[in-house]
Each structure stands twice: as C-alpha cells, then as structure tokens.
Design an enzyme around this catalytic site. Structure first.
Site, mmCIF file in Angstrom:
data_model
loop_
_atom_site.group_PDB
_atom_site.id
_atom_site.type_symbol
_atom_site.label_atom_id
_atom_site.label_comp_id
_atom_site.label_asym_id
_atom_site.label_seq_id
_atom_site.Cartn_x
_atom_site.Cartn_y
_atom_site.Cartn_z
ATOM 1 N N CYS A 166 -93.992 22.229 33.414
ATOM 2 C CA CYS A 166 -94.620 22.059 32.099
ATOM 3 C C CYS A 166 -96.082 21.652 32.234
ATOM 4 O O CYS A 166 -96.475 21.005 33.197
ATOM 5 C CB CYS A 166 -93.908 20.974 31.323
ATOM 6 S SG CYS A 166 -92.145 21.187 31.212
ATOM 7 N N ARG A 189 -98.721 27.331 36.268
ATOM 8 C CA ARG A 189 -97.719 26.344 36.677
ATOM 9 C C ARG A 189 -96.296 26.853 36.428
ATOM 10 O O ARG A 189 -95.348 26.322 36.984
ATOM 11 C CB ARG A 189 -97.921 25.047 35.864
ATOM 12 C CG ARG A 189 -99.191 24.330 36.192
ATOM 13 C CD ARG A 189 -99.455 23.220 35.190
ATOM 14 N NE ARG A 189 -98.471 22.164 35.241
ATOM 15 C CZ ARG A 189 -98.600 21.054 35.956
ATOM 16 N NH1 ARG A 189 -99.667 20.863 36.673
ATOM 17 N NH2 ARG A 189 -97.668 20.136 35.937
ATOM 18 N N TRP A 249 -91.332 24.346 30.616
ATOM 19 C CA TRP A 249 -90.452 24.976 31.604
ATOM 20 C C TRP A 249 -89.107 24.309 31.410
ATOM 21 O O TRP A 249 -88.946 23.117 31.676
ATOM 22 C CB TRP A 249 -91.011 24.734 33.009
ATOM 23 C CG TRP A 249 -90.259 25.439 34.090
ATOM 24 C CD1 TRP A 249 -90.496 26.700 34.570
ATOM 25 C CD2 TRP A 249 -89.157 24.925 34.855
ATOM 26 N NE1 TRP A 249 -89.608 27.010 35.576
ATOM 27 C CE2 TRP A 249 -88.772 25.941 35.773
ATOM 28 C CE3 TRP A 249 -88.452 23.740 34.861
ATOM 29 C CZ2 TRP A 249 -87.731 25.789 36.680
ATOM 30 C CZ3 TRP A 249 -87.400 23.583 35.770
ATOM 31 C CH2 TRP A 249 -87.052 24.602 36.661
ATOM 32 N N ASN A 297 -93.901 15.918 30.012
ATOM 33 C CA ASN A 297 -93.530 16.565 31.272
ATOM 34 C C ASN A 297 -92.610 15.607 32.000
ATOM 35 O O ASN A 297 -92.845 14.400 31.996
ATOM 36 C CB ASN A 297 -94.756 16.790 32.175
ATOM 37 C CG ASN A 297 -95.627 17.920 31.691
ATOM 38 O OD1 ASN A 297 -95.333 18.536 30.667
ATOM 39 N ND2 ASN A 297 -96.695 18.175 32.416
ATOM 40 N N GLY A 298 -91.603 16.150 32.686
ATOM 41 C CA GLY A 298 -90.697 15.296 33.446
ATOM 42 C C GLY A 298 -89.307 15.320 32.823
ATOM 43 O O GLY A 298 -88.996 16.197 32.011
ATOM 44 N N GLU A 349 -89.411 32.307 55.739
ATOM 45 C CA GLU A 349 -90.496 32.403 54.770
ATOM 46 C C GLU A 349 -90.595 33.826 54.205
ATOM 47 O O GLU A 349 -90.819 34.008 53.012
ATOM 48 C CB GLU A 349 -91.816 31.957 55.433
ATOM 49 C CG GLU A 349 -93.080 32.113 54.601
ATOM 50 C CD GLU A 349 -93.055 31.370 53.269
ATOM 51 O OE1 GLU A 349 -92.140 30.578 53.008
ATOM 52 O OE2 GLU A 349 -93.972 31.630 52.465
ATOM 53 N N LYS A 372 -90.294 34.685 50.261
ATOM 54 C CA LYS A 372 -91.342 35.393 49.523
ATOM 55 C C LYS A 372 -90.736 36.544 48.746
ATOM 56 O O LYS A 372 -91.027 36.754 47.578
ATOM 57 C CB LYS A 372 -92.372 35.978 50.491
ATOM 58 C CG LYS A 372 -93.648 35.338 50.886
ATOM 59 C CD LYS A 372 -94.455 34.470 50.057
ATOM 60 C CE LYS A 372 -93.815 33.297 49.434
ATOM 61 N NZ LYS A 372 -94.256 31.994 49.840
ATOM 62 N N GLU A 413 -88.297 35.401 45.782
ATOM 63 C CA GLU A 413 -88.869 34.715 44.610
ATOM 64 C C GLU A 413 -89.686 35.635 43.721
ATOM 65 O O GLU A 413 -89.751 35.427 42.531
ATOM 66 C CB GLU A 413 -89.646 33.453 45.001
ATOM 67 C CG GLU A 413 -90.935 33.661 45.714
ATOM 68 C CD GLU A 413 -91.636 32.336 46.036
ATOM 69 O OE1 GLU A 413 -91.436 31.346 45.329
ATOM 70 O OE2 GLU A 413 -92.406 32.314 46.999
ATOM 71 N N HIS A 434 -72.948 35.544 64.236
ATOM 72 C CA HIS A 434 -72.090 34.462 63.730
ATOM 73 C C HIS A 434 -71.861 34.577 62.223
ATOM 74 O O HIS A 434 -71.495 33.605 61.587
ATOM 75 C CB HIS A 434 -72.703 33.104 64.086
ATOM 76 C CG HIS A 434 -72.849 32.938 65.564
ATOM 77 N ND1 HIS A 434 -71.801 32.599 66.384
ATOM 78 C CD2 HIS A 434 -73.914 33.126 66.379
ATOM 79 C CE1 HIS A 434 -72.212 32.562 67.638
ATOM 80 N NE2 HIS A 434 -73.493 32.876 67.663
ATOM 81 N N LYS A 463 -94.992 26.464 39.574
ATOM 82 C CA LYS A 463 -95.899 26.304 40.704
ATOM 83 C C LYS A 463 -95.765 24.927 41.333
ATOM 84 O O LYS A 463 -95.770 24.792 42.544
ATOM 85 C CB LYS A 463 -97.346 26.553 40.247
ATOM 86 C CG LYS A 463 -98.367 26.478 41.365
ATOM 87 C CD LYS A 463 -98.185 27.594 42.379
ATOM 88 C CE LYS A 463 -99.081 27.465 43.577
ATOM 89 N NZ LYS A 463 -98.604 28.308 44.709
HETATM 90 C C1 AGP Z 1 -93.434 29.005 47.540
HETATM 91 O O1 AGP Z 1 -93.695 30.352 47.455
HETATM 92 C C2 AGP Z 1 -92.719 28.389 46.484
HETATM 93 N N1 AGP Z 1 -92.980 28.861 45.218
HETATM 94 C C3 AGP Z 1 -92.192 26.988 46.675
HETATM 95 O O2 AGP Z 1 -91.172 27.089 47.613
HETATM 96 C C4 AGP Z 1 -93.156 25.853 47.091
HETATM 97 O O3 AGP Z 1 -93.625 26.073 48.380
HETATM 98 C C5 AGP Z 1 -92.414 24.507 46.984
HETATM 99 O O4 AGP Z 1 -92.034 24.301 45.663
HETATM 100 C C6 AGP Z 1 -93.233 23.350 47.486
HETATM 101 O O5 AGP Z 1 -94.366 23.159 46.726
HETATM 102 P P1 AGP Z 1 -95.518 22.205 47.215
HETATM 103 O O6 AGP Z 1 -96.085 22.823 48.464
HETATM 104 O O7 AGP Z 1 -96.493 22.171 46.103
HETATM 105 O O8 AGP Z 1 -94.900 20.883 47.514
#
Ligand code: AGP
Length: 610
Positions: A2, A27, A77, A103-104, A483, A487, A490, A506, A605
């Site tokens: 948010c 965000r 959000w 927010n929160g 990673e 990517k 997401e 396994h 974000k």
């Molecule tokens: C990465 O592509 C993500 N959207 C997410 O995993 C992100 O890296 C994670 O939320 C951690 O965020 P930060 O680095 O701001 O702590």
C-alpha cells in the site's frame, strides 16, 4: 505494498495527491482512493475505485470535487478483504468527519471490531483498517492528536496512518509502527508519504518518522511526539533521489530498463568500492581487527535477496573460509536462532522495509549479534536499524521483479568476501590479483550480454507456451537456478521450480516430458560434466533443454535444444553473468504472454507486512 500520500498547504490538493499515487504505483496495489476536506467546509469527500489509478481518475473526471488544500490518498494492496471499492482507503466514520489511510496490518482488529460493533459503530468494509477510524471517532473530544494517540494504544501489529478531520482542517495527523512513513517539507505546504517518489517533485526535505512516533503536519510546520506524548526533536534529511532515474527512458518496461542498467551499476560499485585493488567498504563500521573477531556469518533475506545471500554463502566460504548460514527472514525470526557477539548478521534487502527481514534483524540484535545490512534504499528502516550499512547504490528499482538490485547485492557479497579473505589472510597475492581483475572485467561482460539481449527474445518465443519450467544449477549457480525460476514465475505466472541439479533424481525428474522446458546452467567449471549428465537424462525423457553455457563451448549444442551463451569468466563469478540471460528470458516470455511485467498480479515491491 500500500502507498500513502497526504497534503496540506496552499495548492490544490487533488492533482498533487493523484500525482503522488502514480509515483507509488510501482509498490503494487489493486485499488486506490482519495479523501479531501473542502476548503469551504462541510464533510469529508471520498472517492475510491478498484483497479489502476486511471480508474480512479475516470471516476473523478465525472465529479466536480470542491476546491481543497487538504487531503489524503492511498493505493491499497489487499490483505483483509477483497480488492474492491468498499475495502479501498480512505475509510471514514459514519458522519464523514474523519478519514484514515493505513499501511500495515492491525492484528487485533477482530476483537476491536466486535467491541466497537457492540458499542454501535457500523462497519462498511471487510478491512482491519476500519477499526482505526471508529476508535478515533470514539475517543475524539475536540483534540485530534489526543484521539489518535489514545487509539494507537489499542492497536497491535504494524501501521503507518494518516488521519484528517473536517472539524479540524488545520492538520494531518500521522503515526507509525513498523510501516514506513515520511513527512515532506514543501514550499507553502507539507506532505506525508509512504515513500520518497510520491513527493520528490515537490520537495527533497524529509523527516523520517521513527517507530513509536506520531506527528501533526500543518501548512506551515510540523510537530512530533512519541506515542506517550513526549515532544520529539526531528532531523530533516535531504534526499538525493533522482526522479529521472525512476522514468522508463524509452524502454517499454522498467524491468527491461533495469536489466540493461546492470553493467553501469556494477561498474560504479567497483569504482567506488575497489580502489587500487583495495576493498573499500564505507559504511561497514567495523575495524579490520573487529572483522577478524567475527567467527560466523548469518545471512537473512527474502525472495531474490535471499538468493543473493545463498550465492554470498558460497563465495564467503570459498574465499574467506568462514562458516556461513543463510535463512529466509520469516523462518529465522521464529526459530530461536543461535547467534552471539561474534556473529555478524548480514541482512539483505533492496527496499530496506521488508517486515520479516526487519523482524529477523531485531531478533538477532536482541541476542547480541552485530548487524550489517546490504541495502539499496538510502535511509530505509533496515539501514537505520543496522550497526553498519553497505549501500548498493543501484538507483531506484521500480519493476517489481528485482534485477539490478540482485546483481548489485551479489557484487557486494563478492567485495565483502574479498575483504574478509583479506583480514583473515586467506588468499595468495596471485590468487587475489587474479580475482580482482576478473571482478573488474564483469561489468564489460554484462554489457556484452545486454547487447545480445534481444537474441534471447527468440528463445523466449519458442518457449512461451510451456506450462511448466524447471531450472537446474549446481554449486554457486544453484541459487542462480532458484532466482531464474522466481523471475519467471513472478512475471509470467508459469509454474517454475529451481533445483540443485544433483537433486533432480530425487523427485523433479518425474516432471520431465515433452511438455516441460528445463533451463540448465552449464557454464564451464569443475562440475560441468555433472550438468551434462543431467541434461542427457532430461533429453532422454524428451524434455526441452535450454542451456546457459560459456561462449566457445562446442560440445553443448549436442546436449540442448537451445543454447544461450555468456562470456567466459572465473567460475566463482558466473552468478553475476548468468543472472542476466535468466532475467531476459523471463522478461520476454512474460511479454509474449501479455503479462503486466512491471506490476505483476498480487505482488508488491516492498513487503511491509508479514
Ligand atoms: C523479487 O523479484 C521479488 N519481487 C521479491 O522476492 C523481493 O526480492 C523480496 O520481496 C525482498 O524484497 P527486499 O529486497 O526489498 O527485502
């Protein structure tokens, strides 16, 4: 997550609030809203809408809002209650004399809601936030600051709030615990915001509200108190954030722009941190002797930053021979971690506002660990709560999918490992100078990969229809596989799993058939042949292999349907290069599938709630 923006001053508030909301879009959000106090008096007017801010703008275009110089606005959000108009913020009391953005998460909202309902308060939404406005309404006896203060005592969880009252249009009252909130000091008016980009076009002068502080923001000044009413002397910071760095600059998406920025980011980092071969870790706040006294390292982070931490473990153990453990922050904080004064806890976070990482840091601090953060956002909560901070200075990362922040975090781990190796005298002069020149060559090699980035679009085109991806890597590229999979999933919503290639037999081998694509990181190293065996096993089960391989590898084509080459480098440094083709691949697949690359569904974000 948010976003909050609020304004009080001489200017027309609505355009300022809408502009602020747009600058907070990155965000992640699913609805937005605005609440204003008309200059001419009368009740608060609220407009909100599901979806993108343009939906809110269309709604506003159909109304004639009264002139106003005071308002609050929000991008939501969803946590409690579906993303829809009634759950969007601001939330108001029955009489529309009070409105709140939040927010929160209010963790004890359920008993509060039940109690307030019994007392006759009417709830119109499914949110946790609505209890805040009713509590303020209940405690308001003329003084808004006091009513907010009284309300806060009853809230558990995390919050950043902005409150306006039509009965007292001289101020916005704000408070924070856990969720970030800043106050912007403008010319002829002041702001509250969850994040610098919301207000940067109007002021660079900000006050970072600390946990447990509240403020009254007036047209011509601000006053701060602790929650128990003690006045706080505030410090004004001047932010250096460059707004043009937060523009797409001709790229169709922020993500593509940020992928292409990596060579420059890494080059700048090396220029600042590696002077005549000596590692300069400004912000470390640890003498060489103190660093030598560190006997173990714990790394905590979430998501992509966690993957950077996993690479960090390989690199630190290899170069400095120190034991390293890596945890996802949300696990670390609840598992009674063993840390002591000789432990260096390295917290990695792009935003520096990730709730779980902050909680992990607080837990480790309580147990005596020294905290070092690797962070991108200057002045973030994590940076302020750490004993030392290594800023990555990657510039604002707007795309929700982390790209340049990741490789910058990786680079910081290489530098930290080199520094640790230096203080422990672990490398010979020859090994060291070889490693330094290999590191210095990395940005140029990344540039080459970016130049060929579009070629990866062709590979993506042939694979965008696959319903499932597996990513395999070994050793230092096992985290690269994790990673790569993160990517892809997401931003394209394709189920994708990352695995240590040695784990294939396994379990994941059961997935392989002609409908799966398997990305195999098979760059030159001691375990190259092991990867080739994995690829053969996949091919013999009709799996479709995309190999990431080292330029000049003539053998690889006979083991893979597609090959993406990267330049040769020191095997230990390959994660810095491998990251780029994996990012390009995910990007182009998501574009082919028509996905919202920069703001993928459901993602935020910075994850400021648990
Ligand atoms: C990465 O592509 C993500 N959207 C997410 O995993 C992100 O890296 C994670 O939320 C951690 O965020 P930060 O680095 O701001 O702590």
């Amino acid at each position: 997550m948010c976003g909050i923006i609020g304004y009080i001053g001489n200017q027309d508030a609505v355009p300022l609030l809408l502009e602020g909301l747009k600058n907070l879009e990155y965000r992640g959000y699913d609805s937005s809203g605005i609440g204003i106090v008309p200059d001419a008096g009368g009740s608060i007017q609220i407009q909100k809408e599901k979806g993108k801010i343009c939906e809110l703008e269309s709604l506003l275009a159909g109304q004639s809002l009264p002139k106003t110089c005071l308002g609050i606005a929000h991008t939501r959000w969803a946590t409690h209650g579906a993303p829809c108009r009634k759950n969007s913020h601001p939330h108001a009391n029955d009489a529309y004399t009070l409105a709140v953005v939040h927010n929160g998460i209010v963790e004890n909202y359920q008993p509060l809601r039940e109690k307030l309902t019994r007392e006759g308060y009417r709830f119109l939404s499914d949110t946790d936030t609505e209890v805040i406005v009713h509590l303020i309404s209940k405690y308001l006896k003329g003084d808004l600051v006091k009513a907010v203060q009284r309300t806060i005592q009853e809230l558990e969880g995390s919050f950043a709030i902005g409150v306006i009252s039509s009965a007292d249009p001289s101020q916005i009252v704000a408070a924070r615990v856990g969720s970030p909130l800043i106050i912007g000091l403008g010319d002829g008016g002041n702001f509250i915001a969850s994040d610098v980009p919301a207000i940067i076009r109007h002021t660079r002068k900000v006050i970072y509200l600390k946990d447990g502080e509240m403020a009254a923001i007036r047209k011509d000044g601000v006053a701060l108190w602790t929650f128990d009413g003690k006045p706080v002397r505030h410090k004004v910071d001047v932010v250096t954030f460059q707004m043009d760095a937060a523009q797409k600059q001709g790229f169709p998406h922020f993500m593509l722009k940020e992928i292409n920025e990596q060579p420059v980011v890494l080059e700048k980092m090396l220029a600042a941190r590696l002077k005549k071969g000596k590692v300069v870790l400004e912000g470390l706040e640890l003498s060489d002797a103190a660093l030598k006294g560190i006997t173990r390292i714990k790394i905590v982070a979430c998501g992509t930053a966690y993957h950077a931490g996993l690479v960090g473990r390989y690199v630190i153990e290899e170069l400095a021979r120190l034991p390293v453990e890596v945890d996802v922050s949300s696990e670390f904080r609840y598992r009674s971690p063993i840390v002591d004064r000789k432990t260096l806890l390295v917290a990695v976070s792009q935003s520096g506002e990730t709730a779980d990482t902050l909680a992990a840091v607080r837990e480790a601090k309580k147990r005596g660990a020294r905290i070092l953060s690797i962070c991108n956002v200057i002045g973030s909560s994590l940076a302020r709560e750490s004993d030392g901070v290594l800023y990555t200075h990657a510039g604002p990362e707007i795309g929700v999918a982390s790209t340049k922040a990741y490789t910058a975090q990786l680079m910081m781990f290489y530098l930290l490992a080199l520094k640790l190796a230096d203080v422990h005298g672990r490398l010979s002069a020859k090994e060291r100078s070889r490693l330094v020149s290999d590191l210095v060559a990395v940005p140029g090699l990344c540039r080459k990969i970016c130049r060929d980035g579009e070629a990866i679009a062709a590979v993506a085109k042939g694979h965008s229809h696959y319903g499932c991806f597996l990513y395999l890597g070994r050793n230092v590229n096992y985290p690269s596989a994790l990673e790569g999979a993160l990517k892809l999933k997401e931003i394209s919503y394709i189920p994708a799993e990352g695995y240590a290639a040695g784990e294939m037999k396994h379990g994941p081998i059961a997935l392989i058939d002609e409908y799966r694509a398997v990305v195999c990181i098979a760059t030159q190293s001691d375990i190259y042949e092991k990867m080739i065996s994995n690829m053969q096993e996949i091919l013999s089960r009709k799996g479709n292999v995309i190999a990431i391989a080292t330029a000049g590898d003539k053998e690889i084509r006979s083991h893979a349907g597609e090959v993406i080459f990267i330049p040769a480098t020191n095997p230990l440094l390959t994660p810095l290069l491998v990251a780029l083709p994996l990012q390009f691949l995910a990007y182009y697949i998501a574009v082919n599938r028509g996905c919202d690359v920069d703001q993928p569904r459901n993602l935020a974000k910075s994850v400021t709630v648990e």
